[in-house]
Motif scaffolding. Structure first.
Motif, short mmCIF file in Angstrom:
data_model
loop_
_atom_site.label_atom_id
_atom_site.label_comp_id
_atom_site.label_asym_id
_atom_site.label_seq_id
_atom_site.Cartn_x
_atom_site.Cartn_y
_atom_site.Cartn_z
N VAL A 113 6.76 70.04 75.83
CA VAL A 113 6.46 69.13 76.93
C VAL A 113 5.48 69.80 77.88
CG1 VAL A 113 7.40 67.81 78.86
CG2 VAL A 113 8.75 68.09 76.77
N ILE A 114 4.34 69.16 78.07
CA ILE A 114 3.33 69.65 79.01
C ILE A 114 3.43 68.82 80.29
CG2 ILE A 114 0.87 70.04 79.42
CD1 ILE A 114 0.49 70.29 76.41
N ASP A 115 3.72 69.48 81.38
CA ASP A 115 3.97 68.81 82.66
C ASP A 115 2.70 68.87 83.52
OD1 ASP A 115 4.76 68.00 85.20
OD2 ASP A 115 6.69 69.05 85.11
N VAL A 116 2.13 67.70 83.82
CA VAL A 116 0.94 67.65 84.67
C VAL A 116 1.21 66.83 85.93
CG1 VAL A 116 -0.75 68.07 82.83
CG2 VAL A 116 0.02 65.72 83.32
N THR A 117 2.48 66.74 86.32
CA THR A 117 2.83 65.87 87.45
C THR A 117 2.16 66.29 88.75
OG1 THR A 117 4.87 67.16 87.74
CG2 THR A 117 5.03 65.13 86.46
N ALA A 239 10.20 72.77 78.55
CA ALA A 239 8.86 72.93 78.00
C ALA A 239 8.91 73.17 76.50
CB ALA A 239 8.13 74.06 78.70
N THR A 240 9.90 73.92 76.04
CA THR A 240 10.13 74.16 74.62
C THR A 240 11.63 74.09 74.35
OG1 THR A 240 10.35 76.56 74.85
CG2 THR A 240 8.13 75.70 74.50
N GLY A 241 11.99 73.91 73.10
CA GLY A 241 13.39 73.97 72.73
C GLY A 241 14.06 72.65 72.43
#
Length: 267
Positions: A113-117, A239-241
């Motif tokens: 998950v790439i968070d660009v909030t 982000a991972t997992g």
């Protein structure tokens, strides 16, 4: 291709294997939570503005039959592209996979998950760039080959407010849409250099709202990579997992389909 799902010793584990054996991931159900990444389908479901109809549910029977038992049944009608759904590669790429052609192993994979909030809070039309991927990898390690890449923009919090979510609520109009998503260069990197199996986003499109050439759709479609749109609850994933399972309706020759998308994530 190795088995995607193995047995569940003591009913506690699910194992998922991607293209490389080194990337095998085991989920311990006892220490995992199941996250629903899907919006429900109802009268408020948001569809692409050019769709002439939305979700329709017609009650066929609800009550007791002549036999004395209760029976409930409906009929539904829906365009392919609305709500939480999958875009088949052939949606924007001729002779690529239709909805029913997508191999199941592409739909059950470890996810990042790439968070660009923070960036989308300042720019409603923000497009994920290669620099964002590089920054994510510097912190979390290289995106594994064959992974599912999910982009968290925070836009799902606006659902189902059509104007807030799309930037415009004029029926049939697409010239004033505003929402963030993937950028073409980032999409090209993900399919050509990270060999992703699937990308997904919590907005209405894998292209940003103002896009009129739909380069992200065309790029991933040409590479036989499907896209998930209108996801939700990405804030509940690390982000991972996480392990994502994306199950669209198996519509033969479909350009897309409604999907139930879930994730197993560490508690």
């Amino acid at each position: 291709m190795r088995r995607l799902l193995t047995g569940i010793p003591c009913a506690l584990a699910i194992a998922a294997t991607v293209l490389r054996p080194a990337a095998a991931q085991t989920i311990d159900l006892a220490s995992s939570k199941v996250v629903d990444l899907s919006h429900p389908y109802d009268a408020n479901t948001i569809y692409w503005p050019t769709e002439p109809t939305g979700f329709q549910l017609k009650q066929e029977h609800k009550g007791f039959t002549k036999g004395g038992f209760f029976y409930y049944s409906n009929a539904f009608c829906s365009p392919e592209h609305g709500g939480t759904h999958i875009d088949a590669p052939m949606h924007f790429a001729e002779s690529r996979w239709t909805n029913s052609d997508i191999p199941l192993d592409r739909l059950i994979r470890p996810a990042v998950v790439i968070d660009v909030t923070e960036k989308t809070a300042k720019n409603a039309d923000y497009a994920l760039a290669p620099d964002d991927i590089a920054a994510w990898e510097e912190k979390n390690g290289r995106i594994p080959d064959g992974a599912i890449v999910l982009l968290r923009t925070g836009w799902s919090a606006r659902w189902p407010d059509r104007k807030a979510y799309l930037g415009d609520d004029a029926p049939g109009k697409v010239d004033n849409l505003h929402f963030p998503s993937f950028g073409p260069e980032a999409a090209a990197l993900l399919v050509a250099e990270r060999h992703v199996s699937l990308i997904g986003v919590d907005t209405a499109s894998v292209d940003i709202g103002p896009s009129h050439d739909f380069l992200v759709h065309r790029t991933i479609g040409a590479a036989n990579v499907p896209g998930l749109e209108n996801l939700t609850n990405l804030d509940q994933l690390p982000a991972t997992g996480a392990l994502v399972i994306a199950m669209p309706m198996k519509i033969a020759q479909g350009s897309g389909a409604p999907a139930r998308v879930i994730a197993f994530a560490p508690r």
